[in-house]
Design an enzyme around this catalytic site. Sequence first.
Site, PDB file in Angstrom:
ATOM      1  N   ASP A 278     -79.481  21.116  43.848  1.00 45.07           N
ATOM      2  CA  ASP A 278     -78.623  21.663  42.794  1.00 45.07           C
ATOM      3  C   ASP A 278     -79.028  23.102  42.440  1.00 45.07           C
ATOM      4  OD1 ASP A 278     -76.583  20.844  40.748  1.00 45.07           O
ATOM      5  OD2 ASP A 278     -78.198  21.371  39.357  1.00 45.07           O
TER       6      ASP A 278
ATOM      7  N   GLU B 257     -77.202  24.070  47.208  1.00 41.40           N
ATOM      8  CA  GLU B 257     -75.970  24.358  46.471  1.00 41.40           C
ATOM      9  C   GLU B 257     -76.195  25.685  45.780  1.00 41.40           C
ATOM     10  OE1 GLU B 257     -73.196  23.646  42.722  1.00 41.40           O
ATOM     11  OE2 GLU B 257     -75.359  23.571  42.647  1.00 41.40           O
TER      12      GLU B 257
HETATM   13  C1  NOJ Z   1     -74.093  21.922  39.711  1.00 42.11           C
HETATM   14  C2  NOJ Z   1     -73.553  20.539  39.568  1.00 42.11           C
HETATM   15  O1  NOJ Z   1     -72.685  20.262  40.639  1.00 42.11           O
HETATM   16  C3  NOJ Z   1     -72.878  20.485  38.219  1.00 42.11           C
HETATM   17  O2  NOJ Z   1     -72.114  19.319  38.050  1.00 42.11           O
HETATM   18  C4  NOJ Z   1     -73.927  20.625  37.160  1.00 42.11           C
HETATM   19  O3  NOJ Z   1     -73.318  20.691  35.894  1.00 42.11           O
HETATM   20  C5  NOJ Z   1     -74.760  21.879  37.368  1.00 42.11           C
HETATM   21  N1  NOJ Z   1     -75.120  22.106  38.734  1.00 42.11           N
HETATM   22  C6  NOJ Z   1     -76.025  21.829  36.555  1.00 42.11           C
HETATM   23  O4  NOJ Z   1     -76.920  20.894  37.098  1.00 42.11           O
END
Ligand code: NOJ
Length: 533
Positions: A199, A272
């Site tokens: 993430d 990500e």
């Molecule tokens: C990206 C995630 O996909 C999202 O859903 C989340 O709110 C943020 N990162 C924070 O972790």
Amino acid sequence: MTWWRRAVIYEIYPRSFADGNGDGIGDIRGIIGRLDYLAGTLGVDAIWCGPLYPSPQVDFGYDISDMTDIDPVFGDLADFDELVAAAHARNLRVIIDFVPNHTSDRHPWFVESRSSRDNPKRDWYVWADPKPDGSPPSNWTSEQGGSTWELDEHTGQYYLHSFHRAQPDVNWRNPELRAAMLDVLRFWLDRGVDGFRIDVLHMIAKHPELRDNPVREHPEPNPTDRQHPDYDTQWHVHDRMHPDLHGYIREMRAVLDEYSERTGRERIAIGEIEAMPWDAWVAYLGEELDGVHFTFNFNFIEAGWDAESLRGSIEAQEAALPAGAWPNYVLSNLDRPRLATRNGPDSVRVAAMLLLTLRGTPTLYYGDELGLADIDIPPAQWQDPLGRDQERAPMPWTARDNGGFTGPGVRPWLPVTAEYLSRSVESQLADEGSVLGLYRRLLAVRRASPALVDGDHEPIDTGAAGKHCLAYLRRHPDQTLAVLLNLGPDETTIELPAPGGVVLSSHDPVATTGPGTAVRLRGYEGVIVEIAQ
Ligand code: NOJ
């Protein structure tokens, strides 16, 4: 060729996939019950399960209070182990979320950290003194709106939260924190996971002096991103993407490589990261390809849905990747409006063909294989502060009651709409011409085609007449396929470089015979043609 380069990844939003215990919320047992659908009926190769960790669910699992357990809402560790074993028994790999940038404010690490300025875990989070006038240490703004800083009255310092104030950012500059995070990876690798979706990886290192971000004179909110307008009022350059993060990524990768080598099963890291110029994007792969295996490519979400933008985006990724690196494509995810909503229902079939015929690893968001659009929920009823419930609605398995997502008479956590029931898995399986039927055929053709799995990518010039078309060859020593995609409403003809026979059309369940070198495409039609070698 390693498994993840051949694989089609399927993203599961666990709350909404299948409810195994009848409480209206999806869970691990529900997922286990649908593995035959994923591995057999649909035919994907890997699942990425959104966060299952114990969490107050302020950010639906991205606010973690224990990184080495399962939230009771989803089951327990025994269920998780069963999921991994059951998936592996079906040749499905399991990828889970790893959330290194923040924890919940209820995580014991943070509870300790905030207890006093001299607590041994104080430095595990990002604490800073107020400015002399008492205001926050920097001007940084959060995706949820307002400052990223929250004053802790008890200790008189601010803590950083790049997201919700219940999600304090950890401090990767602290070696003990890093060691604890790497142990989290080991915990799940020991349980057999095949990889991690990491993430907001671009955020784990901030500028050490906490410099103010430059103000953005002309904010241009991104229509495909659900962010608070405050977020866009500055250039987010100092609150993330500090180059020190590449060293931290190498530490994560070393842990994965150690497991891959020891067990003979390659474990992968998928970053990500937000949209950024391609040279910055590829840097996450590491100078020696010792960073993440790939970073999600959200360009198809960000770029315009027209042939020119898509072509530019495909060619830019192909050109940007260093030797030995591998492309990937994503059409939708848990944070963005669904494909069918962004680009309209006419885009769904041709998009499926695009996603599954390009060179690279595709990631398919649950429900996209049914052509689902966002559900309509008035803001007053949003459970997620940013309204992302709209793209996270329950999967309709059958056409009745709650669509088989949960038991009849149970109230699902988000509504199963009539529109969703009409697009259920059950009803689409009964109709070969359905979107699901197309996905199944595409996945089968992809799996059986060396050109689609491993062939080179070569653009075809569609000329002025084909300006709404995107066309490319996939060349492999054993096979050459041409993929011709008409993104516009009008019929059009594309000339192939050599004659061939249609393998698959996005519109007809049964392939038609070869048309010679001129292929006539209906509006929004895509075809795959096998070129005579
Ligand atoms: C990206 C995630 O996909 C999202 O859903 C989340 O709110 C943020 N990162 C924070 O972790």
